[in-house]
Scaffold this active site. Structure first.
Site, PDB file in Angstrom:
ATOM      1  N   HIS A  98      -0.926  23.304  45.976  1.00  0.00           N
ATOM      2  CA  HIS A  98      -1.363  24.639  45.538  1.00  0.00           C
ATOM      3  C   HIS A  98      -0.449  25.741  46.073  1.00  0.00           C
ATOM      4  CE1 HIS A  98      -5.727  23.714  44.069  1.00  0.00           C
ATOM      5  NE2 HIS A  98      -4.848  22.825  43.646  1.00  0.00           N
ATOM      6  N   ARG A 156      -3.369  18.689  49.274  1.00  0.00           N
ATOM      7  CA  ARG A 156      -3.710  19.595  48.169  1.00  0.00           C
ATOM      8  C   ARG A 156      -3.219  21.016  48.443  1.00  0.00           C
ATOM      9  NH1 ARG A 156      -9.090  22.003  46.009  1.00  0.00           N
ATOM     10  NH2 ARG A 156      -8.642  22.204  43.791  1.00  0.00           N
ATOM     11  N   HIS A 200      -4.522  11.755  44.016  1.00  0.00           N
ATOM     12  CA  HIS A 200      -5.974  11.597  43.867  1.00  0.00           C
ATOM     13  C   HIS A 200      -6.446  10.206  44.285  1.00  0.00           C
ATOM     14  CE1 HIS A 200      -6.593  15.271  40.949  1.00  0.00           C
ATOM     15  NE2 HIS A 200      -6.181  15.613  42.150  1.00  0.00           N
ATOM     16  N   ASN A 235      -9.030  27.695  44.139  1.00  0.00           N
ATOM     17  CA  ASN A 235      -9.074  27.543  45.597  1.00  0.00           C
ATOM     18  C   ASN A 235     -10.382  27.975  46.249  1.00  0.00           C
ATOM     19  OD1 ASN A 235      -6.381  26.582  45.767  1.00  0.00           O
ATOM     20  ND2 ASN A 235      -5.610  28.688  45.658  1.00  0.00           N
TER      21      ASN A 235
HETATM   22  C1  HEM Z   1      -2.706  17.030  37.572  1.00  0.00           C
HETATM   23  C2  HEM Z   1      -3.485  18.086  37.699  1.00  0.00           C
HETATM   24  C3  HEM Z   1      -4.509  18.227  38.779  1.00  0.00           C
HETATM   25  C4  HEM Z   1      -5.789  18.658  38.631  1.00  0.00           C
HETATM   26  C5  HEM Z   1      -6.436  19.087  37.333  1.00  0.00           C
HETATM   27  C6  HEM Z   1      -6.423  18.603  39.925  1.00  0.00           C
HETATM   28  C7  HEM Z   1      -7.721  18.995  40.169  1.00  0.00           C
HETATM   29  C8  HEM Z   1      -8.392  18.782  41.360  1.00  0.00           C
HETATM   30  C9  HEM Z   1      -9.784  19.102  41.610  1.00  0.00           C
HETATM   31  C10 HEM Z   1     -10.723  19.759  40.607  1.00  0.00           C
HETATM   32  C11 HEM Z   1     -10.084  18.693  42.863  1.00  0.00           C
HETATM   33  C12 HEM Z   1     -11.456  18.786  43.571  1.00  0.00           C
HETATM   34  C13 HEM Z   1     -11.579  20.107  44.313  1.00  0.00           C
HETATM   35  C14 HEM Z   1     -12.942  20.332  44.907  1.00  0.00           C
HETATM   36  O1  HEM Z   1     -13.864  19.563  44.674  1.00  0.00           O
HETATM   37  O2  HEM Z   1     -13.136  21.341  45.636  1.00  0.00           O
HETATM   38  C15 HEM Z   1      -8.897  18.106  43.406  1.00  0.00           C
HETATM   39  C16 HEM Z   1      -8.804  17.545  44.651  1.00  0.00           C
HETATM   40  C17 HEM Z   1      -7.632  17.076  45.203  1.00  0.00           C
HETATM   41  N1  HEM Z   1      -6.372  17.171  44.636  1.00  0.00           N
HETATM   42 FE1  HEM Z   1      -5.949  17.614  42.738  1.00  0.00          FE
HETATM   43  N2  HEM Z   1      -5.514  18.141  40.834  1.00  0.00           N
HETATM   44  C18 HEM Z   1      -4.335  17.905  40.189  1.00  0.00           C
HETATM   45  C19 HEM Z   1      -3.151  17.486  40.759  1.00  0.00           C
HETATM   46  C20 HEM Z   1      -2.984  17.254  42.092  1.00  0.00           C
HETATM   47  C21 HEM Z   1      -1.707  17.067  42.752  1.00  0.00           C
HETATM   48  C22 HEM Z   1      -0.346  17.136  42.054  1.00  0.00           C
HETATM   49  C23 HEM Z   1      -1.974  16.842  44.068  1.00  0.00           C
HETATM   50  C24 HEM Z   1      -1.020  16.615  45.199  1.00  0.00           C
HETATM   51  C25 HEM Z   1       0.230  16.210  45.059  1.00  0.00           C
HETATM   52  C26 HEM Z   1      -3.418  16.877  44.227  1.00  0.00           C
HETATM   53  C27 HEM Z   1      -4.102  16.610  45.381  1.00  0.00           C
HETATM   54  C28 HEM Z   1      -5.474  16.637  45.511  1.00  0.00           C
HETATM   55  C29 HEM Z   1      -6.175  16.115  46.658  1.00  0.00           C
HETATM   56  C30 HEM Z   1      -5.545  15.351  47.794  1.00  0.00           C
HETATM   57  C31 HEM Z   1      -7.533  16.416  46.473  1.00  0.00           C
HETATM   58  C32 HEM Z   1      -8.695  16.145  47.463  1.00  0.00           C
HETATM   59  C33 HEM Z   1      -8.787  17.338  48.397  1.00  0.00           C
HETATM   60  C34 HEM Z   1      -9.869  17.239  49.467  1.00  0.00           C
HETATM   61  O3  HEM Z   1     -10.535  16.217  49.608  1.00  0.00           O
HETATM   62  O4  HEM Z   1     -10.044  18.247  50.200  1.00  0.00           O
HETATM   63  N3  HEM Z   1      -3.974  17.163  43.028  1.00  0.00           N
HETATM   64  N4  HEM Z   1      -7.874  18.190  42.485  1.00  0.00           N
END
Ligand code: HEM
Length: 318
Positions: free
Chosen positions: A69, A65, A193, A94
């Site tokens: 970002h 992530r 995800h 973030n």
């Molecule tokens: C398509 C639009 C996207 C949205 C709206 C989105 C939104 C989010 C949100 C709200 C979270 C949870 C954050 C938290 O609870 O603190 C999250 C987690 C995560 N996102 Fe996304 N995301 C998107 C795309 C992506 C992309 C493109 C990637 C990587 C290529 C990604 C990788 C991740 C990962 C791996 C997590 C888990 C992080 C952790 O466990 O620390 N996301 N995302």
């Protein structure tokens, strides 16, 4: 007059050629960029990620992530890693959310000990991301290298460029499009995800108010994400195989078990349904498209004129 016009036309043409050439020179990342200057780089990063993922499997997700970002905010320039003025860490998407910075710090310390002032923080993040994905069961790939670190962070760009979990499909396509990534890239990258955790506050409205959601899945998530309070309670993004990098994100979507509104938008009767179905039955196709889109995202460049360097400490400019 005619002579003047033709000379100024020549000068302008020359300037354009120079600009294109210098842009192209900067654009060229290469997998063997540090082959001579830091031959142990790949091993050092791999070992750092092995230790981190062994301590906590979720770290593979957190680092992935960070890379997303970083790249969506003035290109993959390590700007997200900076503390202090205008910090991207303090931007809405973030704050109290992005994590894993100390893992990058620890790897950077090892890299500096082996090859001082040579490898950018942005490249370390790109390699660490690849290794994290692979260590939790995902594919591996060759990472083009040669990025440079920005000397400043871009907090307002972070607020503007990163999509939120309430986004519609049209918004997702537009925001990825703004970065030169098409809808297919967006749908493949969203497969990230398949690992990681989210706080209750980001999926509460989906599990209590939406109708395109599997009933027992909603009930399961409601057990630990109350209607009020518990904002920071965590749930896996992938209900099936929480810590494994696989294509279960897409099988979940087909069963209406996407955690975020934005996830389920990819399979809700719109333009991405067909591709989601394909990824759900063809993990090889998902892996290939995910890798291609990661390399494409990893190629995002800082805006022309951005001051860059090889940072010695990922948290502050030299
Ligand atoms: C398509 C639009 C996207 C949205 C709206 C989105 C939104 C989010 C949100 C709200 C979270 C949870 C954050 C938290 O609870 O603190 C999250 C987690 C995560 N996102 Fe996304 N995301 C998107 C795309 C992506 C992309 C493109 C990637 C990587 C290529 C990604 C990788 C991740 C990962 C791996 C997590 C888990 C992080 C952790 O466990 O620390 N996301 N995302």
């Amino acid at each position: 007059m005619a002579a003047f016009t033709s000379r100024s036309t020549t000068l302008i043409a020359f300037a354009v050629i120079l600009a294109v050439l210098s842009g192209a020179a900067e654009a060229q990342l290469s997998a063997n960029f540090y082959a001579k200057s830091c031959p142990n780089l790949a091993t050092i990063v791999r070992q750092g990620m092995m230790a981190a993922v062994q301590r906590e499997p979720r770290m593979a997700a957190s680092i992935l992530r960070l890379f997303f970002h970083d790249c969506f905010v003035n290109g993959c320039d390590g700007s997200l890693l900076l503390d202090g003025t205008n910090s991207e860490k303090a931007a809405g998407p973030n704050a109290n959310s992005a994590r894993g910075f100390e893992v990058i710090d620890a790897i950077k310390t090892q890299v500096e000990a082996s090859c001082r002032a040579t490898v950018s923080c942005a490249d370390i993040l790109a390699l660490a991301t690849r290794d994290g994905v692979n260590l939790v069961g995902g594919p591996t790939w060759s990472v083009p290298l040669g990025r440079r670190d920005s000397r400043a962070a871009f907090q307002s760009l972070a607020n503007a460029n990163l999509p939120g979990p309430g986004s519609s499909l049209a918004t997702l396509i537009r925001m990825f499009g703004n970065q030169g990534l098409n809808a297919r890239d967006m749908t493949a990258l969203s497969g990230a995800h398949t690992i990681g955790r989210s706080q209750c506050q980001f999926f509460r409205s989906r599990i209590y108010t939406e109708t395109n959601i599997n009933g027992s899945f909603a009930a399961l998530r409601q057990q630990t994400c109350p209607r009020s309070g518990g904002d920071g309670n965590l749930a896996p993004l992938d209900v099936t195989t929480a810590d494994a990098f696989d294509n279960a994100y897409y099988t979940n979507l087909v069963q209406r078990r996407g955690l975020f509104h934005s996830d389920q938008e990819l399979f809700n009767g719109g333009s991405q349904d067909t591709l989601v179905r394909q990824y759900s039955t063809n993990p090889g196709q998902f892996n290939a498209d995910f890798i291609a889109a990661m390399v494409k995202m990893g190629n995002l460049k800082p805006a022309a004129g951005t001051a860059t360097e090889i940072r010695l400490n990922c948290r502050k400019p030299n």
